[in-house]
Design an enzyme around this catalytic site. Structure first.
Site, PDB file in Angstrom:
ATOM      1  N   SER A 167       0.641  -1.168  -0.093  1.00  0.00           N
ATOM      2  CA  SER A 167       0.061  -0.087   0.050  1.00  0.00           C
ATOM      3  C   SER A 167       0.847   1.048   0.065  1.00  0.00           C
ATOM      4  CB  SER A 167      -0.939   0.130   1.010  1.00  0.00           C
ATOM      5  OG  SER A 167      -1.780  -1.060   1.176  1.00  0.00           O
TER       6      SER A 167
ATOM      7  N   CYS B  83      -8.003   1.925   1.689  1.00  0.00           N
ATOM      8  CA  CYS B  83      -8.733   1.496   1.209  1.00  0.00           C
ATOM      9  C   CYS B  83      -8.364   0.864  -0.494  1.00  0.00           C
ATOM     10  CB  CYS B  83     -10.038   2.173   1.062  1.00  0.00           C
ATOM     11  SG  CYS B  83     -11.499   1.532  -0.303  1.00  0.00           S
TER      12      CYS B  83
END
Lengths: 365, 617
Positions: B319, B375
């Protein structure tokens, strides 16, 4: 252009003598550097390659009639002189002296080239201005000026050894050309005062070398170390030497510079007086043969050329051997065909090429 | 134009020339006769008694300092025992004696003695390099029975910080035959010590120094009688690093027993403030000569203590790569900071479902929320619209997927996949599904911790990709500056107006807002901006994935990543952390970054906050 006679008249004696000396030199280098590893191992191989390159250059030179050099002499002289000036301006400095021009792929030492060029220039002058009863001072002004310029430039590098060699080579040619007795006396006086005055112009390390030569024990571990160790090496060789690769002085590394300027002391230690006798006779034969080539030369230019090249070989041999056996001060002059170094090998082989050239065209007018 | 009339005269001159040559050669031969025949005995005696020899004096290697002048690597005097081969008659007996006196394995001594055969004859062969004073005394007491045995003092590398920053310094070792062959003209000999890795290797020519020598007179047993002349060695140059000892120590302590790497860099100049790789090793082992068992242990350790993971470890950026995806998407115009995606916990492409780490979904998500709560679905969608090649362009512009020209050898390039790359590598077309997972830094994407730091720095400093520097200055002993590093901008990225600010704000949110995944890196005194990452090590099927790692074997657990910079308003320092199998970027890696920040800003160093609760990605 290539005449069959040229091949018939090829001077095999000279080529074989030179090759023999070079091969002995390479074998000696093998012994001298055997104890070194890593960076040391390849010296004799590299020297072999240099000899090969030199040999090809010598043979290449034979293909062109040396008489072309007479016309090219002026150009050569001007170019080399320009390079000497360039050295002082943009040269590469190592160990306090600026002697090399970095040409990218290799380092050129113009002072070495000048040895050959001054020979050509003098040969041209004396060939064109023949004089049967000896030259007067007036007639020597041009060659002396031709000589003074490079000598001063080389001296400024500073490279005392090479500038003296150029002077000596030119000296032999002038004496051979013949000068009046008065001029001779004058030149000797000039040389003496020059030497006296020159002493004050010498660099400290040069003065130190001369002082040490006169009295090596003064500084046995410093400047005198070379001379003392070299004398021990040569002397301990005795009559028949200690044998190939058995020289304790050299194998134990007491001898400095044993692959370059002091290569002969390794030889002397391992082969003794007997070996030195053979080697010196070979060198003497080379010199005598050079004089013989000059004598047989077809024209005055070829004759002077041969005398000059022979003088060059002679002085290198004498100054180096004299230094190694403690007869002359330590000046960095290599022994032709024997000391490690590409520059020396190439210069010597070009000289050989000129001698071969003059020799094989002895019947051609 | 030979003139016949001067022929007799010429003949005379030629005779004269030859005669002079012969006479001078005769003189040389006479001299040789005198030296080699008349004086031969004297010189032979001198030659045998020539017990004057040059002994090398090792030069101390240059010391290494941190940016504030604190000594990191030094030298200490060490005592060695060596022998002169030429003075030894009974080798076996001598080795037996020495092994008893020195408590040394006779086999090792024998091997070193044999290795010494490659040395020049006159050079002592070292048998033991580092002898304790007690053992040394035992040798000295018995020196009369040990002809040819010498004791010497030589400088030996010492590492006050032990295993800290070991990968940066690297280690030393005896020069190999191959290195020797390659070192032509640099004056190396068998038995010399040479840098094998790290800065010791890179800066070998600067650190090495110049050997000195002693001209000594020795007796027939090879013992020194007196020193005749000394030429002092010149120590190696002083090297000042960009490293800060405090920050380095904090980084290594924070990693603790974990396996992983930390890179802390000045975001303005690219100067590396800390570069830690754990587990580490103590370079002192190599300085005194590492034993076979110790070497095997280091090599066989599954955590690779010899590897500098900061430059050689290639990890999926996971991420943390979302920073790149976001910037690429904004620049390409496929998304704005306000682009909203409804996250139901997964993203469907064709017949495949791509899961968000949060199975219950994030609901309606914009850039700020997507970054804050990491997310995945927002980035799946945006990444798909962007396409792999535009994503790869941005990543490459930001310094990923290529070598950064760092000073240490072995820097890895990472991998930024493109269509062309896949065609060439696998001869297969690129699939959209691969774009989707590349957008969250998984799949083929790989990068080193150093690249993550450089990438993050370009975000912090407004788009400058800086060359990471480790050497600040090299100084000679006379104080002369030999080398001085200057900041070097490798390239400048144009992110497009307003885009960078939006991403910067979202990264601040990702640390400071409630729900933020990077909360464990928060500081009270300065505002931190950062991004967590959790990299899958093995692809697990959705149903047996266990985030807590209770059943997952250690080597299959996820890597924890975190990149951050501070202060957010005017960034000074950027930190990239990778904790191998640390499972949670927010839980394991973020506190490490916090410890580094605290050390850098000189804050009250608190115990790293225990990972509390569930941090998510």
């Amino acid at each position: 252009m290539f005449d069959r006679r040229l091949l018939l008249n090829f001077d095999w004696t000279l080529l074989i003598t030179v090759s023999l000396l070079a091969l002995i030199g390479i074998a000696n280098l093998y012994s001298a550097t055997a104890a070194w590893e890593g960076s040391g191992g390849g010296f004799y191989l590299k020297q072999f390659v240099w000899f090969g390159i030199g040999l090809m250059l010598a043979l290449l030179i034979c293909c062109f009639d040396y008489r072309h050099l007479e016309h090219l002499g002026v150009h050569f002289y001007i170019i080399t002189l320009a390079m000497l000036v360039a050295v002082l301006l943009v040269g590469k400095t190592t160990m306090g002296a600026t002697r090399w021009l970095d040409l990218g792929f290799f380092n050129l030492q113009p002072s070495e080239v000048m040895k050959l060029v001054i020979i050509i220039a003098f040969a041209r002058y004396f060939c064109r201005h023949g004089h049967f009863r000896g030259y007067r001072l007036r007639e020597l002004i041009i060659p002396l000026a031709l000589l003074a310029l490079p000598v001063v430039l080389v001296l400024k590098q500073p490279d005392l050894g090479t500038s003296l060699l150029i002077l000596f080579i030119a000296g032999v040619m002038v004496l051979f050309a013949g000068i009046r007795r008065g001029v001779l006396i004058l030149l000797i006086l000039l040389a003496l005062t020059g030497a006296g005055g020159g002493w004050f112009m010498l660099h400290d390390y040069q003065k130190e070398r001369i002082r040490t030569f006169l009295e090596p024990e003064r500084d046995p571990l410093g400047a005198g170390y070379h001379i003392i160790q070299s004398k021990i090496a040569v002397g301990s060789g005795g009559m028949f030497g200690k044998g190939f690769m058995q020289g304790t002085q050299s194998q134990l590394s007491f001898l400095p510079e044993r692959h370059t300027d002091f290569a002969f002391s390794v030889f002397a230690e391992e082969w003794g007086f007997a070996g030195c006798l053979v080697l010196l006779l070979l060198y003497l034969f080379l010199i005598i043969w050079g004089v013989y080539v000059a004598r047989r030369a077809a024209d005055r230019f070829g004759m002077f050329l041969a005398v000059g090249v022979t003088a060059m070989l002679f002085w290198h041999i004498i100054v180096n051997l004299g230094m190694v056996i403690g007869l002359l001060p330590v000046v960095g002059v290599p022994l032709p065909l024997f000391s490690y170094g590409g520059t020396s090998m190439v210069t010597t082989m070009i000289g050989t090429g000129l001698l071969l050239n003059v020799s094989m065209r002895r019947f051609m007018f | 134009m030979k003139n016949e009339s001067d022929a007799p005269d010429l003949t005379r001159r030629f005779m004269l020339l030859s005669l002079v040559a012969v006479l001078i050669f005769l003189l040389l031969l006479l001299r040789l006769w005198y030296l080699q025949v008349i004086q031969a005995e004297r010189f032979q005696m001198l030659s045998e008694r020539n017990r004057i020899r040059y002994m090398p004096i090792a030069a101390p290697r240059g010391p290494i300092f941190d940016r504030d002048g604190q000594l990191l690597v030094d030298n200490r005097p060490a005592f060695g025992v060596s022998v002169m081969r030429q003075d030894i008659d009974d080798r076996e007996r001598l080795i037996e004696q020495l092994s008893l006196l020195l408590d040394a394995d006779p086999e090792i001594l024998e091997n070193r003695f044999k290795a010494g055969r490659r040395f020049p004859f006159y050079r002592p062969v070292p048998l033991v390099d580092d002898v304790s004073r007690d053992l040394l005394e035992r040798v000295q007491e018995n020196s009369l029975d040990l002809p040819g045995v010498l004791i010497d003092v030589h400088p030996m590398r010492s590492y006050p910080l032990e295993d800290v920053a070991a990968h940066i310094f690297g280690y030393l070792g005896e020069i190999t035959e191959r290195e020797l062959a390659q070192s032509t003209g640099k004056d190396y000999r068998s038995g010399d010590v040479i840098g094998k890795s790290g800065l010791e290797q890179t800066l070998e020519t600067y650190l090495r120094g110049t050997e000195g020598q002693r001209l000594v007179e020795v007796d027939v047993l090879g013992k020194e009688l007196r020193v005749l002349k000394i030429q002092d060695p010149v120590p190696g140059n002083k090297v000042y690093l960009t490293l800060s000892q405090e920050v380095q120590l904090a980084a290594e302590r924070a990693l603790g027993e974990h396996s992983g790497a930390v890179v802390a860099m000045d975001a303005r100049s690219g100067e590396i403030l800390a570069m830690a790789s754990r587990p580490s090793f103590n370079p002192a082992l190599f300085a005194r000569g590492i034993s076979g068992a110790e070497w095997r242990e280091l090599l066989q350790n599954p955590l690779h203590p010899l590897q500098n993971k900061a430059i050689k470890g290639q990890y999926p950026p996971a991420s943390t790569f979302k920073i790149v995806t976001a910037l690429a998407a904004l620049r390409a115009g496929v998304a704005t900071p306000n682009t909203r995606v409804d996250c139901y916990g997964s993203f469907t492409l064709g017949n495949r479902d791509f899961r968000c780490w949060k199975r219950t979904g994030h609901g309606v998500t914009d850039l700020r929320k997507a970054m804050r709560e990491s997310c995945d679905v927002w980035f799946y969608k945006v990444g798909l619209d962007l396409g792999i090649d535009r994503l790869a362009d941005m990543a490459r512009e930001m310094g990923m997927g290529e070598s950064l020209g760092f000073a240490l050898a072995g820097e890895k390039e990472g991998l930024i996949p493109t269509r062309a790359w896949k065609r060439q590598r696998f001869n297969a077309p690129w699939y959209d599904g691969e774009t989707v997972i590349a957008a969250i830094g998984q799949g083929y994407v790989l990068s080193t911790p150093l690249q993550l730091a450089v990438m993050s720095a370009s975000v912090a400093n407004g788009g400058q990709v800086l060359r990471p520097q480790i050497v600040k200055r090299i100084e000679g002993w006379d104080g002369q500056v030999i080398h001085e590093a200057r900041p070097e901008v490798l390239k400048t990225v144009d992110f497009g107006p307003g885009n960078l600010a939006a991403v910067q704000r979202s990264l601040e949110a990702a640390v400071n807002e409630p729900q933020a995944t990077g909360r464990a890196s928060r500081l009270d005194e300065f505002k931190v901006a950062g991004k967590t990452g959790t990299a899958q090590v093995v692809r697990l099927r959705d149903d047996d994935r266990d985030r807590a790692g209770r059943v997952t074997p250690f080597r299959h657990r996820d890597h924890a990543l975190f990149v951050a910079y501070a202060p957010a308003e005017a960034p000074e320092i950027v930190v990239a952390v990778v904790v191998e199998h640390g499972q949670s970027g927010g839980g394991t890696a973020a506190p490490v970054a916090r410890a580094v920040f605290e050390a850098y800003f000189g804050l009250n160093v608190s115990a790293p906050e225990a990972p509390a609760g569930h941090f998510g990605d």
